[in-house]
Scaffold this motif. Structure first.
Motif, PDB file in Angstrom:
ATOM      1  N   ARG A 121       0.823  -1.227   0.000  1.00 50.04           N
ATOM      2  CA  ARG A 121       0.000   0.000   0.000  1.00 50.04           C
ATOM      3  C   ARG A 121       0.850   1.268   0.000  1.00 50.04           C
ATOM      4  O   ARG A 121       0.398   2.319  -0.434  1.00 50.04           O
ATOM      5  CB  ARG A 121      -0.926   0.016   1.209  1.00 50.04           C
ATOM      6  CG  ARG A 121      -2.069  -0.947   1.082  1.00 50.04           C
ATOM      7  CD  ARG A 121      -2.885  -0.973   2.350  1.00 50.04           C
ATOM      8  NE  ARG A 121      -3.860  -2.035   2.274  1.00 50.04           N
ATOM      9  CZ  ARG A 121      -5.112  -1.897   2.631  1.00 50.04           C
ATOM     10  NH1 ARG A 121      -5.553  -0.766   3.108  1.00 50.04           N
ATOM     11  NH2 ARG A 121      -5.931  -2.924   2.521  1.00 50.04           N
ATOM     12  N   MET A 122       2.080   1.164   0.490  1.00 48.41           N
ATOM     13  CA  MET A 122       2.970   2.334   0.512  1.00 48.41           C
ATOM     14  C   MET A 122       3.600   2.624  -0.846  1.00 48.41           C
ATOM     15  O   MET A 122       4.153   3.697  -1.057  1.00 48.41           O
ATOM     16  CB  MET A 122       4.079   2.138   1.544  1.00 48.41           C
ATOM     17  CG  MET A 122       3.607   2.226   2.976  1.00 48.41           C
ATOM     18  SD  MET A 122       4.989   2.249   4.113  1.00 48.41           S
ATOM     19  CE  MET A 122       4.938   0.568   4.719  1.00 48.41           C
ATOM     20  N   LEU A 123       3.500   1.688  -1.771  1.00 44.64           N
ATOM     21  CA  LEU A 123       4.084   1.876  -3.099  1.00 44.64           C
ATOM     22  C   LEU A 123       3.258   2.845  -3.926  1.00 44.64           C
ATOM     23  O   LEU A 123       2.052   2.984  -3.730  1.00 44.64           O
ATOM     24  CB  LEU A 123       4.157   0.539  -3.843  1.00 44.64           C
ATOM     25  CG  LEU A 123       5.124  -0.498  -3.301  1.00 44.64           C
ATOM     26  CD1 LEU A 123       4.920  -1.818  -4.035  1.00 44.64           C
ATOM     27  CD2 LEU A 123       6.562  -0.020  -3.433  1.00 44.64           C
ATOM     28  N   ALA A 124       3.910   3.454  -4.890  1.00 43.37           N
ATOM     29  CA  ALA A 124       3.207   4.310  -5.856  1.00 43.37           C
ATOM     30  C   ALA A 124       2.275   3.429  -6.689  1.00 43.37           C
ATOM     31  O   ALA A 124       2.512   2.230  -6.851  1.00 43.37           O
ATOM     32  CB  ALA A 124       4.217   5.012  -6.755  1.00 43.37           C
ATOM     33  N   ASP A 125       1.220   4.044  -7.229  1.00 41.60           N
ATOM     34  CA  ASP A 125       0.237   3.301  -8.015  1.00 41.60           C
ATOM     35  C   ASP A 125       0.885   2.513  -9.158  1.00 41.60           C
ATOM     36  O   ASP A 125       0.522   1.363  -9.407  1.00 41.60           O
ATOM     37  CB  ASP A 125      -0.820   4.253  -8.594  1.00 41.60           C
ATOM     38  CG  ASP A 125      -1.759   4.791  -7.525  1.00 41.60           C
ATOM     39  OD1 ASP A 125      -1.761   4.252  -6.400  1.00 41.60           O
ATOM     40  OD2 ASP A 125      -2.493   5.753  -7.824  1.00 41.60           O
ATOM     41  N   ASP A 126       1.827   3.131  -9.864  1.00 42.64           N
ATOM     42  CA  ASP A 126       2.482   2.444 -10.985  1.00 42.64           C
ATOM     43  C   ASP A 126       3.241   1.210 -10.518  1.00 42.64           C
ATOM     44  O   ASP A 126       3.240   0.178 -11.191  1.00 42.64           O
ATOM     45  CB  ASP A 126       3.440   3.390 -11.718  1.00 42.64           C
ATOM     46  CG  ASP A 126       2.702   4.442 -12.542  1.00 42.64           C
ATOM     47  OD1 ASP A 126       1.479   4.280 -12.755  1.00 42.64           O
ATOM     48  OD2 ASP A 126       3.356   5.408 -12.972  1.00 42.64           O
ATOM     49  N   ASP A 127       3.893   1.288  -9.361  1.00 42.11           N
ATOM     50  CA  ASP A 127       4.626   0.140  -8.830  1.00 42.11           C
ATOM     51  C   ASP A 127       3.672  -0.973  -8.409  1.00 42.11           C
ATOM     52  O   ASP A 127       3.942  -2.151  -8.633  1.00 42.11           O
ATOM     53  CB  ASP A 127       5.510   0.557  -7.655  1.00 42.11           C
ATOM     54  CG  ASP A 127       6.692   1.405  -8.088  1.00 42.11           C
ATOM     55  OD1 ASP A 127       7.116   1.296  -9.253  1.00 42.11           O
ATOM     56  OD2 ASP A 127       7.208   2.173  -7.246  1.00 42.11           O
ATOM     57  N   ARG A 128       2.537  -0.596  -7.811  1.00 42.29           N
ATOM     58  CA  ARG A 128       1.536  -1.607  -7.438  1.00 42.29           C
ATOM     59  C   ARG A 128       0.981  -2.305  -8.681  1.00 42.29           C
ATOM     60  O   ARG A 128       0.793  -3.514  -8.692  1.00 42.29           O
ATOM     61  CB  ARG A 128       0.411  -0.988  -6.609  1.00 42.29           C
ATOM     62  CG  ARG A 128       0.791  -0.787  -5.152  1.00 42.29           C
ATOM     63  CD  ARG A 128      -0.401  -0.641  -4.224  1.00 42.29           C
ATOM     64  NE  ARG A 128      -1.457   0.229  -4.679  1.00 42.29           N
ATOM     65  CZ  ARG A 128      -1.479   1.551  -4.544  1.00 42.29           C
ATOM     66  NH1 ARG A 128      -0.482   2.165  -3.940  1.00 42.29           N
ATOM     67  NH2 ARG A 128      -2.498   2.256  -4.971  1.00 42.29           N
ATOM     68  N   ARG A 129       0.716  -1.518  -9.722  1.00 38.87           N
ATOM     69  CA  ARG A 129       0.223  -2.108 -10.978  1.00 38.87           C
ATOM     70  C   ARG A 129       1.269  -3.058 -11.563  1.00 38.87           C
ATOM     71  O   ARG A 129       0.935  -4.143 -12.044  1.00 38.87           O
ATOM     72  CB  ARG A 129      -0.133  -1.022 -11.992  1.00 38.87           C
ATOM     73  CG  ARG A 129      -1.589  -0.578 -11.907  1.00 38.87           C
ATOM     74  CD  ARG A 129      -1.971   0.287 -13.091  1.00 38.87           C
ATOM     75  NE  ARG A 129      -1.343   1.602 -13.079  1.00 38.87           N
ATOM     76  CZ  ARG A 129      -1.743   2.626 -12.321  1.00 38.87           C
ATOM     77  NH1 ARG A 129      -2.780   2.485 -11.526  1.00 38.87           N
ATOM     78  NH2 ARG A 129      -1.126   3.771 -12.367  1.00 38.87           N
ATOM     79  N   ALA A 130       2.537  -2.668 -11.520  1.00 37.32           N
ATOM     80  CA  ALA A 130       3.603  -3.525 -12.058  1.00 37.32           C
ATOM     81  C   ALA A 130       3.675  -4.830 -11.271  1.00 37.32           C
ATOM     82  O   ALA A 130       3.844  -5.913 -11.850  1.00 37.32           O
ATOM     83  CB  ALA A 130       4.947  -2.800 -12.015  1.00 37.32           C
ATOM     84  N   LEU A 131       3.526  -4.751  -9.958  1.00 39.39           N
ATOM     85  CA  LEU A 131       3.513  -5.978  -9.148  1.00 39.39           C
ATOM     86  C   LEU A 131       2.302  -6.845  -9.477  1.00 39.39           C
ATOM     87  O   LEU A 131       2.412  -8.065  -9.593  1.00 39.39           O
ATOM     88  CB  LEU A 131       3.511  -5.644  -7.653  1.00 39.39           C
ATOM     89  CG  LEU A 131       4.847  -5.249  -7.034  1.00 39.39           C
ATOM     90  CD1 LEU A 131       4.646  -4.883  -5.564  1.00 39.39           C
ATOM     91  CD2 LEU A 131       5.858  -6.365  -7.164  1.00 39.39           C
ATOM     92  N   ALA A 132       1.161  -6.229  -9.645  1.00 41.35           N
ATOM     93  CA  ALA A 132      -0.048  -6.986  -9.990  1.00 41.35           C
ATOM     94  C   ALA A 132       0.131  -7.684 -11.337  1.00 41.35           C
ATOM     95  O   ALA A 132      -0.266  -8.845 -11.504  1.00 41.35           O
ATOM     96  CB  ALA A 132      -1.262  -6.060 -10.020  1.00 41.35           C
TER      97      ALA A 132
END
Length: 150
Positions: A121-132
């Motif tokens: 949750r602390m990651l930027a949106d783009d990083d969360r999307r990349a992980l997903a």
């Protein structure tokens, strides 16, 4: 089929592997300390794959059979596993997770998940999307590491 490092862009196979190892190491630092890593891993193996012989557990955990026998005795004493006759071979026994053992594994997984989720949750949106987007590849890697074919 191996993808040449040149096709992976700026990150090569070795860097990917090193990054995964670093992430796993960081996650393990957050593990509860009331149980050894081998005990926890053994319970998790039984939870995921079902009852196993001591010899199979020892091989999977990378320990000797006498070491695993001692560990199983300890886990039995704590009510986390039981031994039952192997229906395929009456001379052998299978180590089986008890309901208490299964609940402990579920609770520890929930705890790990909550910790990791907090960091995600602390990651930027783009990083969360990349992980997903990487979840299928991460699951495939996990399957390979468990000895399964994908």
């Amino acid at each position: 089929m191996e993808i040449p490092d040149t096709l992976l862009g700026t990150v090569g196979n070795a860097e990917l592997a090193d990054t995964i190892f670093a992430l796993l190491s960081a996650m393990l630092r957050h593990r509860p300390r009331e149980m050894s890593m081998t005990s926890s891993s053994t319970l998790s193996a039984l939870f995921t794959d079902g009852p196993m012989r001591v010899t199979a557990l020892a091989a999977r955990q990378g320990v000797t059979q006498p070491t695993m026998t001692t560990l199983v005795h300890s886990l039995e004493r704590d009510g986390l596993v039981v031994r039952r006759a192997d229906p395929a071979d009456g001379r052998a026994s299978l180590v089986k997770l008890t309901e208490s053992g299964a609940e402990l594994v579920r609770a520890r997984r929930r705890e790990y998940t909550e910790i990791a989720e907090g960091y995600v949750r602390m990651l930027a949106d783009d990083d969360r999307r990349a992980l997903a987007d990487a979840v299928p590849a991460i699951r495939a890697l996990e399957s390979l590491m468990r000895g399964e074919r994908s």
